[in-house]
Design a protein around this motif. Structure first.
Motif, PDB file in Angstrom:
ATOM      1  N   THR A   1      23.866   4.922  25.699  1.00  0.00           N
ATOM      2  CA  THR A   1      22.719   4.804  24.787  1.00  0.00           C
ATOM      3  C   THR A   1      22.135   3.394  24.880  1.00  0.00           C
ATOM      4  O   THR A   1      22.144   2.652  23.903  1.00  0.00           O
ATOM      5  CB  THR A   1      23.136   5.110  23.337  1.00  0.00           C
ATOM      6  N   PRO A   2      21.572   3.003  26.036  1.00  0.00           N
ATOM      7  CA  PRO A   2      21.180   1.612  26.247  1.00  0.00           C
ATOM      8  C   PRO A   2      19.986   1.144  25.428  1.00  0.00           C
ATOM      9  O   PRO A   2      19.733  -0.061  25.372  1.00  0.00           O
ATOM     10  CB  PRO A   2      20.859   1.566  27.744  1.00  0.00           C
ATOM     11  N   VAL A   3      19.224   2.029  24.801  1.00  0.00           N
ATOM     12  CA  VAL A   3      18.087   1.574  24.004  1.00  0.00           C
ATOM     13  C   VAL A   3      18.198   2.012  22.552  1.00  0.00           C
ATOM     14  O   VAL A   3      17.273   1.841  21.768  1.00  0.00           O
ATOM     15  CB  VAL A   3      16.739   2.051  24.598  1.00  0.00           C
ATOM     16  N   VAL A   4      19.331   2.595  22.167  1.00  0.00           N
ATOM     17  CA  VAL A   4      19.566   2.950  20.769  1.00  0.00           C
ATOM     18  C   VAL A   4      20.196   1.748  20.080  1.00  0.00           C
ATOM     19  O   VAL A   4      21.141   1.149  20.577  1.00  0.00           O
ATOM     20  CB  VAL A   4      20.481   4.188  20.646  1.00  0.00           C
ATOM     21  N   MET A   5      19.681   1.396  18.899  1.00  0.00           N
ATOM     22  CA  MET A   5      20.067   0.146  18.263  1.00  0.00           C
ATOM     23  C   MET A   5      21.215   0.304  17.281  1.00  0.00           C
ATOM     24  O   MET A   5      21.417   1.358  16.688  1.00  0.00           O
ATOM     25  CB  MET A   5      18.881  -0.455  17.508  1.00  0.00           C
ATOM     26  N   GLY A   6      21.938  -0.780  17.109  1.00  0.00           N
ATOM     27  CA  GLY A   6      22.847  -0.981  16.004  1.00  0.00           C
ATOM     28  C   GLY A   6      22.492  -2.311  15.377  1.00  0.00           C
ATOM     29  O   GLY A   6      21.676  -3.072  15.908  1.00  0.00           O
ATOM     30  N   ASN A   7      23.105  -2.656  14.235  1.00  0.00           N
ATOM     31  CA  ASN A   7      22.819  -3.950  13.634  1.00  0.00           C
ATOM     32  C   ASN A   7      24.051  -4.500  12.945  1.00  0.00           C
ATOM     33  O   ASN A   7      25.026  -3.776  12.703  1.00  0.00           O
ATOM     34  CB  ASN A   7      21.626  -3.870  12.677  1.00  0.00           C
ATOM     35  N   SER A   8      23.990  -5.785  12.625  1.00  0.00           N
ATOM     36  CA  SER A   8      25.167  -6.519  12.158  1.00  0.00           C
ATOM     37  C   SER A   8      25.539  -6.196  10.720  1.00  0.00           C
ATOM     38  O   SER A   8      26.568  -6.661  10.239  1.00  0.00           O
ATOM     39  CB  SER A   8      24.915  -8.022  12.286  1.00  0.00           C
TER      40      SER A   8
ATOM     41  N   GLU B   1      15.423   2.065  17.652  1.00  0.00           N
ATOM     42  CA  GLU B   1      15.400   2.053  19.109  1.00  0.00           C
ATOM     43  C   GLU B   1      14.474   0.934  19.585  1.00  0.00           C
ATOM     44  O   GLU B   1      13.687   0.387  18.819  1.00  0.00           O
ATOM     45  CB  GLU B   1      14.918   3.397  19.657  1.00  0.00           C
ATOM     46  N   TRP B   2      14.599   0.608  20.876  1.00  0.00           N
ATOM     47  CA  TRP B   2      13.717  -0.386  21.461  1.00  0.00           C
ATOM     48  C   TRP B   2      13.242   0.109  22.815  1.00  0.00           C
ATOM     49  O   TRP B   2      13.801   1.056  23.387  1.00  0.00           O
ATOM     50  CB  TRP B   2      14.412  -1.744  21.574  1.00  0.00           C
ATOM     51  N   SER B   3      12.198  -0.512  23.329  1.00  0.00           N
ATOM     52  CA  SER B   3      11.639  -0.108  24.620  1.00  0.00           C
ATOM     53  C   SER B   3      11.151  -1.340  25.364  1.00  0.00           C
ATOM     54  O   SER B   3      10.908  -2.395  24.773  1.00  0.00           O
ATOM     55  CB  SER B   3      10.484   0.881  24.428  1.00  0.00           C
ATOM     56  N   ALA B   4      11.020  -1.203  26.672  1.00  0.00           N
ATOM     57  CA  ALA B   4      10.577  -2.308  27.516  1.00  0.00           C
ATOM     58  C   ALA B   4       9.624  -1.767  28.583  1.00  0.00           C
ATOM     59  O   ALA B   4       9.964  -0.841  29.327  1.00  0.00           O
ATOM     60  CB  ALA B   4      11.767  -2.997  28.181  1.00  0.00           C
ATOM     61  N   LEU B   5       8.434  -2.333  28.635  1.00  0.00           N
ATOM     62  CA  LEU B   5       7.444  -1.965  29.649  1.00  0.00           C
ATOM     63  C   LEU B   5       7.401  -3.073  30.692  1.00  0.00           C
ATOM     64  O   LEU B   5       6.929  -4.176  30.424  1.00  0.00           O
ATOM     65  CB  LEU B   5       6.070  -1.778  29.001  1.00  0.00           C
TER      66      LEU B   5
ATOM     67  N   LYS C   1       6.102   0.004  34.303  1.00  0.00           N
ATOM     68  CA  LYS C   1       7.199   0.974  34.280  1.00  0.00           C
ATOM     69  C   LYS C   1       7.786   0.979  32.872  1.00  0.00           C
ATOM     70  O   LYS C   1       8.304  -0.029  32.411  1.00  0.00           O
ATOM     71  CB  LYS C   1       8.284   0.606  35.296  1.00  0.00           C
ATOM     72  N   GLN C   2       7.684   2.131  32.185  1.00  0.00           N
ATOM     73  CA  GLN C   2       8.135   2.227  30.807  1.00  0.00           C
ATOM     74  C   GLN C   2       9.589   2.690  30.734  1.00  0.00           C
ATOM     75  O   GLN C   2       9.952   3.739  31.268  1.00  0.00           O
ATOM     76  CB  GLN C   2       7.261   3.205  30.033  1.00  0.00           C
ATOM     77  N   TYR C   3      10.415   1.864  30.052  1.00  0.00           N
ATOM     78  CA  TYR C   3      11.811   2.209  29.784  1.00  0.00           C
ATOM     79  C   TYR C   3      11.950   2.429  28.280  1.00  0.00           C
ATOM     80  O   TYR C   3      11.581   1.558  27.480  1.00  0.00           O
ATOM     81  CB  TYR C   3      12.750   1.093  30.227  1.00  0.00           C
ATOM     82  N   ASP C   4      12.489   3.587  27.899  1.00  0.00           N
ATOM     83  CA  ASP C   4      12.617   3.893  26.479  1.00  0.00           C
ATOM     84  C   ASP C   4      13.801   4.814  26.252  1.00  0.00           C
ATOM     85  O   ASP C   4      14.671   4.960  27.130  1.00  0.00           O
ATOM     86  CB  ASP C   4      11.320   4.500  25.930  1.00  0.00           C
ATOM     87  N   ARG C   5      13.835   5.468  25.081  1.00  0.00           N
ATOM     88  CA  ARG C   5      14.965   6.336  24.738  1.00  0.00           C
ATOM     89  C   ARG C   5      15.138   7.462  25.749  1.00  0.00           C
ATOM     90  O   ARG C   5      16.262   7.900  26.028  1.00  0.00           O
ATOM     91  CB  ARG C   5      14.759   6.920  23.334  1.00  0.00           C
TER      92      ARG C   5
END
Length: 569
Positions: free
Chosen positions: A221-228, A256-260, A304-308
């Motif tokens: 799950t490289p773009v699914v978030m967790g938090n502290s 989640e997060w994404s990177a274009l 190039k779009q990287y997302d969930r």
């Protein structure tokens, strides 16, 4: 022996493992009324928080020990600390919504710094700069099937300081601030902006309330978030395997997060050509022979779009058109480009610069061009693979900028060798060994095949010259100090259990005018100097002892981290 709660439909509490001290036979039934209600207290009732004193103690809560369970048979002993306590905070007296803080067994108080309490009351909805009411109680639970018991409610008035949630701070893999930011102008938990990232670069995002965001600690799950704030395991984010310009969006609402990834930008209109991206400065540029006039250009590309849906899989990344519009002083980003105008004041070589650093203010400017760009010499040279794992935990320090030479000590335990990287988390740029080299000396090449051979496991000193592309490696057999009290006798230091850390009890009896050096293997050609707590290879002696009066001191050096300290014994 059976134990039951009187009001819980005879639910068995065998999991409590209560010890029988006076049962005559198996099958005796013991009942419990549950844990007693905690009595919650605090010396404070009116609290005003200040961001100028973040680590100051703001609130202490304490309650009575209520782990003694009430049993129907007084001859049966209940285990100590059987009840679990959780502090509940709410902004309403009915505790319709709460923020919980679990307390370890056997602990009956909790303290909060100004910063910690400000974050907590912000989570229950208190507004910065506005006095609000906070309701606090202790929830005590004896077992999974037993209703919790609540303490009386403590009511406090708290005025939190304002937390700016418009900016997200990009941290490196070690949680250090990188100076890069993402923006959430709508204050809706959606942060975005352009980041110049290295291939597979690891990073975190820290919000204004000090919540850190990373990947959920779940494989795949490289773009699914967790938090502290959840207490669950989280990992750092990581970019895909290409260095360059990424339009990054962190959406805390969707978790989640994404990177274009934008590999290229093309100019159209009055200028035709490809812009060049500088990842360090996070700027695109184009140099041309200009006339003194107003130009109109378009700036577009395909990202190039990287997302969930894609993760960091290059093959799955979605082709996405991008284009800039708006004005030169207030650019916008969209799926297509519109014309943007800019002025050139004087004819001649001119550089057009697209600056993406400020996530709230992208600009297009024209200035004098030409000249070579200033190349910053990296302060560290990272040794990935030196201890088996391919991380950036170990590094050498720059000690001569003109020759680009680096030195330091590292523990070695590597079966497959290592590579040298001038930038952490950038896997694209590295140095490796030229054929014919060995574990102790050789030549280097940029981006070559294979790894640098590693010596046998142990502690070694490394001297690497990037200017001449050569390296030398020396085993660390002995460590000595010299120069204290202006006495240049070599005096041995004692190794500790931590690799690279050595100590010595020293007698300060006179001024040390030339500083102290750390000498390896009794070889004056392998000596560390430095200053201000930092060790550097081949430098003059370091200071620090003259800050103390005469007497016994302990000198401690960490050759791996490149630091030293003096302490009074």
């Amino acid at each position: 022996m059976n134990i039951f709660h009187k009001t819980a439909a005879a639910v068995c509490l065998a999991a409590l493992a209560l010890a029988a001290t006076g049962c005559d036979k198996d099958g005796d039934t013991i009942y419990t009324d549950g844990a007693d209600k905690a009595e919650l207290n605090s010396p404070a009732s009116e609290i005003v928080l200040s961001k100028d004193n973040l680590q100051a103690l703001a609130l202490t809560l304490y309650w009575n020990e209520n782990g003694d369970i009430s049993l129907s048979d007084p001859e049966v002993a209940a285990p100590s600390n059987a009840a679990s306590n959780t502090i509940q905070f709410s902004s309403d007296a009915a505790f319709a919504t709460v923020v919980e803080d679990a307390v370890e067994a056997g602990v009956y108080y909790r303290q909060y710094t100004c910063e910690a309490l400000n974050v907590l009351v912000g989570r229950i909805g208190l507004e910065g700069g506005v006095r609000g009411t906070v309701y606090i109680r202790i929830k005590t639970v004896l077992g999974a099937n037993i209703e919790p018991v609540y303490s009386d409610v403590l009511v406090l008035n708290v005025t939190p300081y304002f937390i700016d949630m418009s900016t997200g701070f990009v941290l490196d893999a070690s949680h250090n601030d990188t100076g890069r930011t993402l923006a959430s102008p709508a204050l809706d938990g959606v942060y975005s902006g352009f980041i110049g990232a290295g291939a597979w670069e690891n990073w975190w995002l820290r919000e204004g309330n000090n919540t850190e965001r990373g990947n959920a600690g779940v494989t795949g799950t490289p773009v699914v978030m967790g938090n502290s704030t959840t207490g669950l395991e989280i990992w750092n984010f990581w970019y895909p395997g290409m260095s360059g310009c990424y339009y990054t969006v962190v959406n805390t609402g969707l978790n989640e997060w994404s990177a274009l990834f934008i590999p290229a930008l093309t100019l159209g209109g009055d200028l035709q050509g490809e812009m060049t991206y500088d990842r360090k400065s996070n700027k695109w540029s184009y140099t041309f022979d200009a006339q003194a006039k107003t130009y109109s250009v378009t700036i577009s590309g395909t990202g190039k779009q990287y997302d969930r849906n894609t993760g960091t899989d290059d093959a799955a990344a979605t082709d996405t058109p991008v284009g800039f519009g708006g004005s030169a002083d207030a650019l916008t980003l969209g799926s297509s480009a519109t014309a943007v105008s800019f002025n050139v004041a004087a004819a001649g070589e001119t550089t057009l610069t697209l600056d993406l650093n400020d996530p709230l203010h992208w600009t297009l400017t024209a200035g004098e061009g030409g000249g070579e760009p200033v190349v910053e010499v990296p302060k560290f040279l990272y040794m990935s693979g030196i201890c088996g794992d391919w991380t950036f935990d170990y590094y050498l320090k720059l000690y001569n900028e003109d020759n680009q030479t680096y030195g330091g000590v590292a523990p070695v335990n590597s079966e497959w060798g290592y590579k040298l990287y001038p930038e952490a988390d950038n896997w694209d740029l590295f140095y490796t060994m030229v054929d014919g080299g060995n574990a102790y000396e050789g030549e280097l090449v940029i981006g070559g095949e294979g790894n640098i051979a590693a010596p046998e496991a142990g502690l070694y000193l490394f001297d690497v010259n990037i200017g001449d592309l050569r390296y030398r490696v020396y085993p660390v057999n002995t460590v000595s100090y010299t120069g204290l009290n202006d006495d240049w006798t070599l005096r041995p230091m004692t190794a500790t259990d931590v690799p690279g850390v050595y100590t010595a009890e020293v007698e300060k009896s006179a001024n040390t005018p030339w500083g102290v050096k750390i000498v390896i293997n009794d070889n004056w050609d392998l000596a560390f100097g430095g200053g201000s707590g930092e060790l550097l290879l081949f430098r003059d002696g370091f200071d620090g002892d003259n800050d103390f009066d005469n007497g016994t001191l302990v000198l401690s050096v960490d050759l791996v981290k490149g630091t030293y300290t003096y302490t009074r014994k």
